[in-house]
Design a protein around this motif. Sequence first.
Motif, PDB file in Angstrom:
ATOM      1  N   GLU A  22       0.860  -1.178   0.000  1.00  0.00           N
ATOM      2  CA  GLU A  22       0.000   0.000   0.000  1.00  0.00           C
ATOM      3  C   GLU A  22       0.900   1.233   0.000  1.00  0.00           C
ATOM      4  N   SER A  23       0.356   2.353  -0.412  1.00  0.00           N
ATOM      5  CA  SER A  23       1.182   3.553  -0.582  1.00  0.00           C
ATOM      6  C   SER A  23       1.634   4.140   0.743  1.00  0.00           C
ATOM      7  N   VAL A  58       4.568  -4.255   2.419  1.00  0.00           N
ATOM      8  CA  VAL A  58       5.259  -2.975   2.332  1.00  0.00           C
ATOM      9  C   VAL A  58       4.243  -1.836   2.331  1.00  0.00           C
ATOM     10  N   ALA A  59       4.546  -0.776   3.088  1.00  0.00           N
ATOM     11  CA  ALA A  59       3.769   0.465   3.030  1.00  0.00           C
ATOM     12  C   ALA A  59       4.715   1.536   2.494  1.00  0.00           C
ATOM     13  N   HIS A  60       4.700   1.727   1.166  1.00  0.00           N
ATOM     14  CA  HIS A  60       5.666   2.626   0.533  1.00  0.00           C
ATOM     15  C   HIS A  60       5.109   3.079  -0.804  1.00  0.00           C
ATOM     16  N   SER A  61       5.556   4.245  -1.246  1.00  0.00           N
ATOM     17  CA  SER A  61       5.103   4.793  -2.522  1.00  0.00           C
ATOM     18  C   SER A  61       5.509   3.884  -3.673  1.00  0.00           C
ATOM     19  N   GLY A  62       4.580   3.625  -4.586  1.00  0.00           N
ATOM     20  CA  GLY A  62       4.887   2.808  -5.753  1.00  0.00           C
ATOM     21  C   GLY A  62       5.844   3.473  -6.716  1.00  0.00           C
ATOM     22  N   ARG A  92      -0.295  -2.734  -7.520  1.00  0.00           N
ATOM     23  CA  ARG A  92       0.197  -2.971  -6.167  1.00  0.00           C
ATOM     24  C   ARG A  92       1.646  -3.457  -6.181  1.00  0.00           C
ATOM     25  N   PHE A  93       2.123  -3.925  -7.335  1.00  0.00           N
ATOM     26  CA  PHE A  93       3.525  -4.310  -7.440  1.00  0.00           C
ATOM     27  C   PHE A  93       4.398  -3.063  -7.483  1.00  0.00           C
ATOM     28  N   ALA A  94       4.077  -2.133  -8.368  1.00  0.00           N
ATOM     29  CA  ALA A  94       4.827  -0.878  -8.480  1.00  0.00           C
ATOM     30  C   ALA A  94       4.019   0.087  -9.324  1.00  0.00           C
ATOM     31  N   ARG A  95       4.302   1.383  -9.158  1.00  0.00           N
ATOM     32  CA  ARG A  95       3.693   2.420  -9.991  1.00  0.00           C
ATOM     33  C   ARG A  95       4.682   2.961 -11.021  1.00  0.00           C
ATOM     34  N   SER A  96       5.860   2.383 -11.050  1.00  0.00           N
ATOM     35  CA  SER A  96       6.916   2.851 -11.942  1.00  0.00           C
ATOM     36  C   SER A  96       7.102   1.842 -13.074  1.00  0.00           C
ATOM     37  N   LEU A  97       6.996   2.321 -14.314  1.00  0.00           N
ATOM     38  CA  LEU A  97       7.223   1.457 -15.466  1.00  0.00           C
ATOM     39  C   LEU A  97       8.648   0.909 -15.448  1.00  0.00           C
ATOM     40  N   GLU A  98       9.599   1.752 -15.075  1.00  0.00           N
ATOM     41  CA  GLU A  98      10.989   1.323 -15.033  1.00  0.00           C
ATOM     42  C   GLU A  98      11.187   0.205 -14.018  1.00  0.00           C
ATOM     43  N   ALA A  99      10.541   0.307 -12.854  1.00  0.00           N
ATOM     44  CA  ALA A  99      10.668  -0.737 -11.837  1.00  0.00           C
ATOM     45  C   ALA A  99      10.078  -2.052 -12.338  1.00  0.00           C
ATOM     46  N   HIS A 100       8.935  -1.988 -13.030  1.00  0.00           N
ATOM     47  CA  HIS A 100       8.329  -3.197 -13.585  1.00  0.00           C
ATOM     48  C   HIS A 100       9.270  -3.869 -14.575  1.00  0.00           C
ATOM     49  N   TRP A 132       0.540  -7.551 -20.476  1.00  0.00           N
ATOM     50  CA  TRP A 132       1.444  -7.176 -19.382  1.00  0.00           C
ATOM     51  C   TRP A 132       1.922  -5.737 -19.565  1.00  0.00           C
ATOM     52  N   ALA A 133       2.320  -5.385 -20.799  1.00  0.00           N
ATOM     53  CA  ALA A 133       2.820  -4.036 -21.067  1.00  0.00           C
ATOM     54  C   ALA A 133       1.742  -2.993 -20.806  1.00  0.00           C
ATOM     55  N   ARG A 134       0.486  -3.275 -21.225  1.00  0.00           N
ATOM     56  CA  ARG A 134      -0.600  -2.305 -20.992  1.00  0.00           C
ATOM     57  C   ARG A 134      -0.824  -2.097 -19.504  1.00  0.00           C
ATOM     58  N   GLU A 135      -0.775  -3.170 -18.734  1.00  0.00           N
ATOM     59  CA  GLU A 135      -1.025  -3.050 -17.296  1.00  0.00           C
ATOM     60  C   GLU A 135       0.051  -2.219 -16.598  1.00  0.00           C
ATOM     61  N   VAL A 136       1.320  -2.472 -16.925  1.00  0.00           N
ATOM     62  CA  VAL A 136       2.385  -1.751 -16.225  1.00  0.00           C
ATOM     63  C   VAL A 136       2.440  -0.291 -16.661  1.00  0.00           C
ATOM     64  N   VAL A 137       2.118  -0.024 -17.934  1.00  0.00           N
ATOM     65  CA  VAL A 137       2.062   1.371 -18.382  1.00  0.00           C
ATOM     66  C   VAL A 137       0.895   2.080 -17.715  1.00  0.00           C
ATOM     67  N   GLU A 138      -0.248   1.412 -17.632  1.00  0.00           N
ATOM     68  CA  GLU A 138      -1.422   2.019 -17.000  1.00  0.00           C
ATOM     69  C   GLU A 138      -1.179   2.276 -15.514  1.00  0.00           C
ATOM     70  N   ALA A 139      -0.403   1.411 -14.855  1.00  0.00           N
ATOM     71  CA  ALA A 139      -0.110   1.607 -13.438  1.00  0.00           C
ATOM     72  C   ALA A 139       0.591   2.934 -13.201  1.00  0.00           C
ATOM     73  N   GLU A 140       1.558   3.274 -14.070  1.00  0.00           N
ATOM     74  CA  GLU A 140       2.237   4.568 -13.925  1.00  0.00           C
ATOM     75  C   GLU A 140       1.387   5.702 -14.481  1.00  0.00           C
TER      76      GLU A 140
END
Length: 491
Positions: A22-23, A58-62, A92-100, A132-140
């Motif tokens: 969570e954030s 983890v409680a941290h910013s994505g 919930r995995f990450a909000r960063s495309l680079e991290a994904h 997969w690519a659409r999901e991680v791009v949409e997350a950021e």
Amino acid sequence: MKTLPRTIDALRGLRAASWVRESTAGQYDNFGPDAQREQVARAMERYGLAASGVEWTVAHSGWRIAAHPAWADMLAQAGVTFDVLVVGYASRFARSLEAHVDARRAFHAAGAAVLFADERILSSDEDAWDAWAREVVEAESYSRRLSRRVREGYAAKRRRLGTPGGNRPPFGFRREGRPPVMAVDEERMAVVRQAYELSASGMLDREVAARVGLKLMHVREVLTNPVYRGRLHRGEPAATGAAVDPGLWDAVQLVRGRFKRRHPGYPVNRREYALAGLLFCAACGRRLTGHGGRYRHVDPCEAFLAARPEGPPPSFPSVRVNGHSYPAETYDGVVPRVLARIASGARVKASVAGLLEERAEAPDTLALSRIAQGRDLALARYVRDRDPQALESAMARLDEEEAEARVLVRPTDPRATLAYLADLPRLWGDTPPERRRNLAEAMFDRIEVLGSREAIVHPTPEATAHGWRDLWGKAVLTSDDRGRYGRGERI
């Protein structure tokens, strides 16, 4: 090289770990994790995964999740303790495309994969790469859109209402009305103005905090926030106007800026220095800072450099001594020698004169000096503003403070004084190094050093009240030619 599962149907029997994020801590405590854990449990049952018992919560910013220690630990265990990392949702995995992308590459190199339970997408399934690519791009993308909306909302609020964002108003203000706007809380604002006057007189932030009864971090927030001079952080005018005289605000920034050395980022390894904030150059008055296991004189003066010991240290004959900094142990070693001398003097005096004599303590000279400077500031404001009421109010308040500062401290109990002084060396030795700073601040007002040749020790008013000055006066320790403070004490 392990064989990656190419489809979701190939997951049966593989070891699974879970990732729950969570954030913020508040979101983590109140909602979110349970729904994620349900998604993970259903996915593990549906695809026949074997629970490895490994889970990261983890409680941290994505946005910055890749810098979190749990992220590095998770990447290190991929392919070792688990084969598949099950995540409730891609966001919930990450909000960063680079991290994904980086995590996908690292996981596959280790023979592991990531499964987004809700979307039913496996990172190692090439046929699902587009999904997969659409999901991680949409997350950021969603996070970026939300950030823009929040920034635009705060900007409109600043323009329309002249108030900063956030639910908690700065100290000295309160929110009232609909829509809520900031208004001055006069009782708390009096504390803010006192803090500014103390800081403008040259007092350190920690001294100001002790005087006004606020935490050090809150004092620093107050002394640097432009809202008190009538401006928001982005430069817009504050609806409350200037709660603190702009000239006083500028003076405080100038005084504090003399020793300010702020650098971006945060240190990886934090060390607590026992004499942090207490060490000053005896020649130019600049504060020495603790860094890298040493106390450093930034932009050292000529006198400080000239006081460096001759030749290299005996332990390292090939090392050149520049004189800009010294190992922390060099100056920290002053303290036990001072305490040993104080304890020895107390025992000698007690054996000759029975017990330490009871006596009254001198007035608080530091407070009187600050009050004198406060009077000068009040007169300067009167010359500029011609406001007799403000001048009368300031002088009346300073008169009360001066009367309080001139009250003599009551005599201490001689037996308690002797026990306190004799126990100081043991107390310092028993205190862990990382917790000695608070003890040093209670005993020393400041320690002035000149290279490694001498250290001038000034006790705090509390230490003086317990007999330090009677036993030693203003302590001056000299050192040998190698910078070791030894038996060269002089008064």
